[in-house]
Every structure is written in C-alpha cells, then in structure tokens.
Scaffold this motif. Sequence first.
Motif, short mmCIF file in Angstrom:
data_model
loop_
_atom_site.label_atom_id
_atom_site.label_comp_id
_atom_site.label_asym_id
_atom_site.label_seq_id
_atom_site.Cartn_x
_atom_site.Cartn_y
_atom_site.Cartn_z
N HIS A 45 0.83 -1.21 0.00
CA HIS A 45 0.00 0.00 0.00
C HIS A 45 0.86 1.26 0.00
O HIS A 45 0.56 2.25 -0.65
CB HIS A 45 -0.93 0.03 1.21
N LYS A 46 1.93 1.23 0.76
CA LYS A 46 2.79 2.43 0.88
C LYS A 46 3.73 2.59 -0.31
O LYS A 46 4.33 3.65 -0.47
CB LYS A 46 3.65 2.33 2.15
N GLU A 47 3.90 1.51 -1.10
CA GLU A 47 4.94 1.48 -2.14
C GLU A 47 6.29 1.78 -1.50
O GLU A 47 7.07 2.59 -1.98
CB GLU A 47 4.61 2.45 -3.27
N PRO A 132 4.07 1.86 10.00
CA PRO A 132 4.80 3.06 9.60
C PRO A 132 3.79 4.21 9.55
O PRO A 132 2.58 3.98 9.75
CB PRO A 132 5.28 2.71 8.19
N SER A 133 4.25 5.42 9.27
CA SER A 133 3.30 6.51 9.06
C SER A 133 2.43 6.17 7.84
O SER A 133 2.91 5.53 6.90
CB SER A 133 4.07 7.82 8.85
N ALA A 134 1.15 6.59 7.89
CA ALA A 134 0.18 6.15 6.87
C ALA A 134 0.19 7.09 5.65
O ALA A 134 -0.80 7.75 5.34
CB ALA A 134 -1.22 6.09 7.49
N ASN A 135 1.35 7.13 5.00
CA ASN A 135 1.48 7.92 3.77
C ASN A 135 2.18 7.07 2.73
O ASN A 135 2.81 6.06 3.06
CB ASN A 135 2.32 9.18 4.04
N LYS A 136 2.08 7.49 1.45
CA LYS A 136 2.87 6.81 0.42
C LYS A 136 4.34 7.09 0.70
O LYS A 136 4.69 8.17 1.20
CB LYS A 136 2.51 7.37 -0.96
N LEU A 140 4.24 13.34 2.25
CA LEU A 140 4.02 13.96 3.57
C LEU A 140 3.36 13.00 4.55
O LEU A 140 2.44 12.27 4.18
CB LEU A 140 3.10 15.18 3.42
N SER A 141 3.78 13.05 5.80
CA SER A 141 3.13 12.25 6.85
C SER A 141 1.73 12.80 7.13
O SER A 141 1.50 14.00 6.99
CB SER A 141 3.97 12.31 8.13
N PRO A 142 0.80 11.93 7.55
CA PRO A 142 -0.58 12.37 7.81
C PRO A 142 -0.83 12.75 9.27
O PRO A 142 -0.56 11.96 10.17
CB PRO A 142 -1.39 11.12 7.45
N ILE A 168 4.53 15.52 14.69
CA ILE A 168 5.69 14.96 13.99
C ILE A 168 6.03 13.60 14.62
O ILE A 168 5.67 13.34 15.76
CB ILE A 168 6.94 15.88 13.98
N GLU A 169 6.74 12.77 13.85
CA GLU A 169 6.96 11.38 14.24
C GLU A 169 7.82 11.28 15.51
O GLU A 169 8.57 12.19 15.85
CB GLU A 169 7.63 10.60 13.11
N SER A 170 7.73 10.09 16.12
CA SER A 170 8.40 9.85 17.40
C SER A 170 9.93 10.03 17.32
O SER A 170 10.54 9.86 16.27
CB SER A 170 8.10 8.42 17.86
N SER A 219 16.31 13.02 2.14
CA SER A 219 15.07 13.41 1.47
C SER A 219 13.94 12.52 1.95
O SER A 219 14.06 11.31 1.98
CB SER A 219 15.23 13.24 -0.04
N HIS A 220 12.82 13.12 2.32
CA HIS A 220 11.71 12.34 2.89
C HIS A 220 10.55 13.28 3.04
O HIS A 220 10.69 14.49 2.94
CB HIS A 220 12.15 11.78 4.24
N TYR A 221 9.37 12.75 3.32
CA TYR A 221 8.22 13.56 3.70
C TYR A 221 7.97 14.75 2.78
O TYR A 221 7.68 15.84 3.23
CB TYR A 221 8.40 14.16 5.11
N SER A 222 8.14 14.58 1.47
CA SER A 222 8.09 15.77 0.61
C SER A 222 6.70 16.08 0.09
O SER A 222 5.97 15.18 -0.29
CB SER A 222 8.99 15.57 -0.61
MG MG Z 1 7.22 7.81 7.68
#
Ligand code: MG
Length: 317
Positions: A45-47, A132-136, A140-142, A168-170, A219-222
Amino acid sequence: MDSLDIQKAADIIRNGGVGAFPTETVYGLGANALDPIAVAKIFAHKERPTFDPLIVHIAHIDTLHTLTKDLDPIVLELAKHFWPGPLTMVLPKSNIVPDLVTSGLQTVGIRMPNNTIALELISKAQTPIAAPSANKFGQLSPSSAKHVQKQLPDIDFILDGGDTTVGIESTIISIDSNTITLLRPGIITKEEIEAVLPNNWTVSSEKPKDLIAPGLLQSHYSPKKPLYIFTEIPESLQENSGYIFHSSQPQFENEKSILYTSENNNLLEVAAHLFSALHAMEDNDSICNIFIHSIPEESLGIAIMDRVKKAAFQYNK
Ligand code: MG
Ligand code: TXA
C-alpha cells in the motif's frame, strides 16, 4: 469513535487486514506485526521498499519482553518514564518478530503510543501492530484521517481520531552496550532522555555508518510542489506562492496564501501544525511553490527543522 468501530478494526487486523489509526504523533498504517503476509500488505500500500524497517506498536509493557531479548534494565526505566508516548526504542529482537518487519535487521523498533484509540485497537487485536506513518513512501506524513484518505484510499479501514496532537513522528533511539544513539529527533529531546539516564550512559547524535533506513535519509516527507526554506522575512510575497510562518505577520494581513503554524513561535504548536500546513499548501491549486520560514535548530527546533529540511531537500540541491 465508538468502541464498536475499534472492535471491527481490531478484527480486521486479527484477520490479516491493514488499516490506519491515529497516534499522538501521526496516523499509522497498521497490520498484525507477527503475520508476515499482513505486514507485506503495508509495504504494498505504501509502495515502500522492504529495506526500510517498521515500528511495532504495543499496548502493554509485557509485550516488550516477548518481542525483544537481552533486555537492558535501562529500557524498562525509559519505558516507565516516556511510555505511552512518542519515543521509539530500537532493541535486539526475539525470534517471533518476522524479518520483514525489521528488514532483516537483528533489532526491532518498539513504542507504546499515547492515544486511547491506538491503545484500544492494539489491545482488542490481541497482537502487536506494525505501523509506519500512513502515507505513500516519500510523501508527507498524515496528521489527520483526511490526509490518510488522500494518499491511501484503498486500505481496509481508517479510524478517525481527529487531528494528532504532537504532529511529527516519534523520537527514535537505539540502545546497545551502554550507548544510546539518537536515530531520529522528535518532541522528546536528547536532553530529556539524558536526564533519566544513570551517569555512565550517554546519548550520541552520531548516526551509525552502516545503518540503512530511509526515514533517516536526507530526502523524505516531501510535498508534491517545490518547497523552499527562507530565513529573512521578505518585504513582499511572490505570486502563485504559499507562505508558512510560525508567528503572526500583520504586514501581510491582506495576503491570501499564508498559513501560520503558531501565532507566537510556540514550538509545540509549530510541530502540531507543520504537516497539516504542508498538506493544505499541496492541495491548494492556486499555489505553485511553497515557502517556509526556518526556525533556530535548538531544543524542539531540531526535530521540526529535521522534517522541514527533508521535505525541502529535493528542491534545494
Ligand atoms: Mg514515515
Ligand atoms: O511516530 C512514529 O514513529 C510513527 C507512528 C505511526 O508511530 N511511525 C513512523 O514510522 O514514523 P515510519 O515507518 O514512517 O518511520 C520509522 C522509522 C523508519 O525510518 C525506519 O527506518 C526506522 O524507523 N526504523 C524502524 N525500525 C528500525 C530498526 N530496527 N533500526 C533502525 N531504524 C529503524
């Protein structure tokens, strides 16, 4: 959110499904952590590449003993102090944790989230939940159920618990032979962790060189639009651009494309509203570029700027 919905969601998890649930940090995309087929669905689902390990969420401290081995007493001290809460501990894993969860690593990341829906879901599912965070992957994290719906419309359920409070994440630390390493900064700071530790323990911010974990890459959460960080407040604003500030700017009173994460640089508010501001800018069709004000990289500013820099990285090379 009534108990019935949570029970239904828990049954889906028990039966090998995947769904999103709120935590205090961001929404997670969960599956039964002990069922590799269910966990594989998270990656699909997240790819998300399978070399990026997942955090396992627990509702009772006893589960910590089942999922780990050679537990250092300091782990229990930290758990007692910070759980439920936004601290993930990376610890030597026991045999029951599938390799897919840990990407083949001999360690597993574990946390107990401080959110009643999450805790009830885990308890009712009667199994730890990998999430994991529920984003692709890479997006961006949800921080709301709506953000999850936007990126992952095809999952088995979304439990709506409103906006997350931390935003923001833990904080992630690994614990290994008298060294604690800060792998990802968060709302729980290095200093707060050090305050709980005996004198012979230290927290190092130096990342181990052999660690392959993309959440820890640059690079992440873009967002899907170019994001630029500015330090000096501009005299005028560019057309077709959205601006994110962390304190009120009365001189721009009549400008439309401005969002404030806080009125007065309150860093807890900035963290809580950061991802929702970025999502709103991403969704606003009249905006082509996003500009975000930087904040000093001290205390909570370290975790916030970590996310901002990663979100902006690909556009600022
Ligand atoms: Mg994440
Ligand atoms: O607040 C959070 O931590 C949220 C909520 C849902 O709990 N979860 C989250 O998960 O942010 P995720 O997958 O988006 O980020 C977890 C990070 C990843 O970068 C992963 O590489 C790292 O944790 N991680 C997980 N297990 C690890 C391990 N055994 N060793 C090193 N890093 C690990």
